[in-house]
Design an enzyme around this catalytic site. Structure first.
Site, PDB file in Angstrom:
ATOM      1  N   ASP A 154      35.552  29.693  26.239  1.00  0.00           N
ATOM      2  CA  ASP A 154      34.936  28.536  25.585  1.00  0.00           C
ATOM      3  C   ASP A 154      34.198  27.676  26.621  1.00  0.00           C
ATOM      4  OD1 ASP A 154      36.430  29.135  23.047  1.00  0.00           O
ATOM      5  OD2 ASP A 154      38.116  28.707  24.375  1.00  0.00           O
TER       6      ASP A 154
ATOM      7  N   HIS B 150      42.287  26.876  21.411  1.00  0.00           N
ATOM      8  CA  HIS B 150      41.235  27.906  21.370  1.00  0.00           C
ATOM      9  C   HIS B 150      41.045  28.303  19.903  1.00  0.00           C
ATOM     10  CE1 HIS B 150      38.742  31.339  22.162  1.00  0.00           C
ATOM     11  NE2 HIS B 150      39.607  32.146  21.595  1.00  0.00           N
TER      12      HIS B 150
END
Ligand SMILES: NC(=O)C1=CN([C@@H]2O[C@H](COP(=O)(O)OP(=O)(O)OC[C@H]3O[C@@H](n4cnc5c(N)ncnc54)[C@H](O)[C@@H]3O)[C@@H](O)[C@H]2O)C=CC1
Ligand SMILES: O=C([O-])CC(=O)C(=O)O
Length: 329
Positions: free
Chosen positions: A160, A188
């Site tokens: 990410d 996440h």
């Protein structure tokens, strides 16, 4: 080569991330170009034959750093003497699923693996959980390994982080190495919060350099948070090479340190910083030094960021409560 090889256990070794990961571990991208490694591949019985095929290909590369490969279908053997554990093996999501939908399917894997790490890994074991839902799977593994220091269990949000750096660099017309101090907060998952308010581009504040709140809210944040789903839509399979790359980045940074004046993002056990309940494995801005991640302290969190961090952390609390309800922690 005189250095003792580092034992690296990789679960899900026959999967698509495993295939993108193992060759780069063996060529020095996990720990550095002068660190020999021994690979311990852990699969379920049905995955062992394919793992053997990958091991044959690893042999055929004649990597100078690769000191050995062993294949197991028993976590107790797979984690014997492990210095690094990359917990990749899990069921990936398909189109239309959220990562949280995998909680019960994958939750059962990480308890036994945590226990095996507790009982058999080396004293300096460091664990990165990649398999989704990564934060809560890491929590399950950590809680099942009471003799291992909690800070040795981490979850991957580096993918990410790298996605956010790439999007910001594109927007500002700079290279990725000109961006520093970006942060992924929370889970996440689609609630994660990529924060540019403390990020810098060539020393200037990145949010000021962007000066476009609509782009931040309507493009940047959802693009980063939903990138996994966009890849699944486009490829018909979840991210593999970029996930493997991020796993290498995570461990390399953990063991080799962050650069002066920069930080990265990782899911680490919360010490209560920034109002994140103690014990949750949440993504934070972190520096790494001497093989330890430290949460960056003292950042001002504005209202825009606060609401988003809280939303993602609340989701982590719900996931923790769900796996507690299933008796997994
Ligand atoms: N944290 C992150 O940023 C990312 C996480 N992921 C997650 O990584 C995981 C793996 O993804 P892929 O490699 O694409 O999946 P895959 O299905 O290609 O491979 C998974 C492998 O794990 C094995 N496996 C299943 N249970 C196991 C167990 N108990 N022990 C050992 N091995 C086991 C399977 O046999 C299979 O070979 C998924 O959960 C996926 O959602 C994927 C991309 C990014
Ligand atoms: O989205 C998924 O299921 C795979 C993943 O975690 C990612 O690409 O970030």
């Amino acid at each position: 080569m005189t250095r003792t090889p580092v034992n690296v256990t990789v679960t899900g070794a026959a999967g698509q991330i495993g295939y993108a990961l193992l060759f780069r571990i063996a060529s020095g991208h996990l720990l550095g170009p002068d660190v020999p490694v021994k690979l311990r591949l852990l699969e379920i019985p049905q995955g062992v034959k394919a793992a053997e095929g990958t091991a044959m290909e690893l042999d055929d590369c004649a990597f100078p750093l690769l000191a050995g490969i062993d294949i197991f279908d028993d976590p107790n053997q797979g984690f014997e003497g492990a210095n690094i554990g990359l917990l990749v093996g899990a069921r990936p999501r398909g189109p239309g699923m959220e990562r949280g939908d995998l909680l019960s399917a994958n939750g059962g894997i990480f308890g036994p693996q945590g226990k095996a790490i507790n009982d058999h890994a080396a004293d300096d074991i460091r664990v990165l959980v990649v398999g989704n839902p990564a934060n809560t799977n890491a929590l399950i593994a950590q809680r099942n390994a009471p003799d291992v220091p909690a800070d040795r269990f981490t979850a991957m949000t580096r993918l990410d982080h790298n996605r956010a750096v790439a999007q910001l660099a594109k927007k500002l017309g700079v290279t990725v190495s000109e961006i520093k101090k970006l942060t992924i907060w929370g889970n996440h998952s689609a609630t994660q919060y990529p924060d540019v308010f403390h990020a810098e581009v060539n020393g200037e504040n990145a949010a000021k350099a962007v000066s476009d709140d609509a782009w931040l809210s309507d493009f940047f944040i959802p693009t980063v948070a939903k990138r996994g789903a966009a890849i699944i839509d486009a490829r018909g399979a979840s991210s593999a090479a970029s996930a493997a790359n991020a796993a290498l980045d995570h461990v390399f940074t953990w063991t080799n340190g962050t650069a002066e004046g920069d930080w990265t993002s990782a899911g680490v056990v919360s010490d209560g910083s920034y109002g994140v309940p103690e014990g949750l494995i949440s993504s934070f801005p972190v520096t790494a030094k001497d093989g330890k991640f430290e949460i960056v302290q003292g950042l001002d969190i504005n209202d825009f960021s606060r609401a988003r961090i809280d939303a993602s952390v609340n989701e982590l609390v719900e996931e923790r409560d769900a796996v507690a309800g299933l008796g997994l922690i």
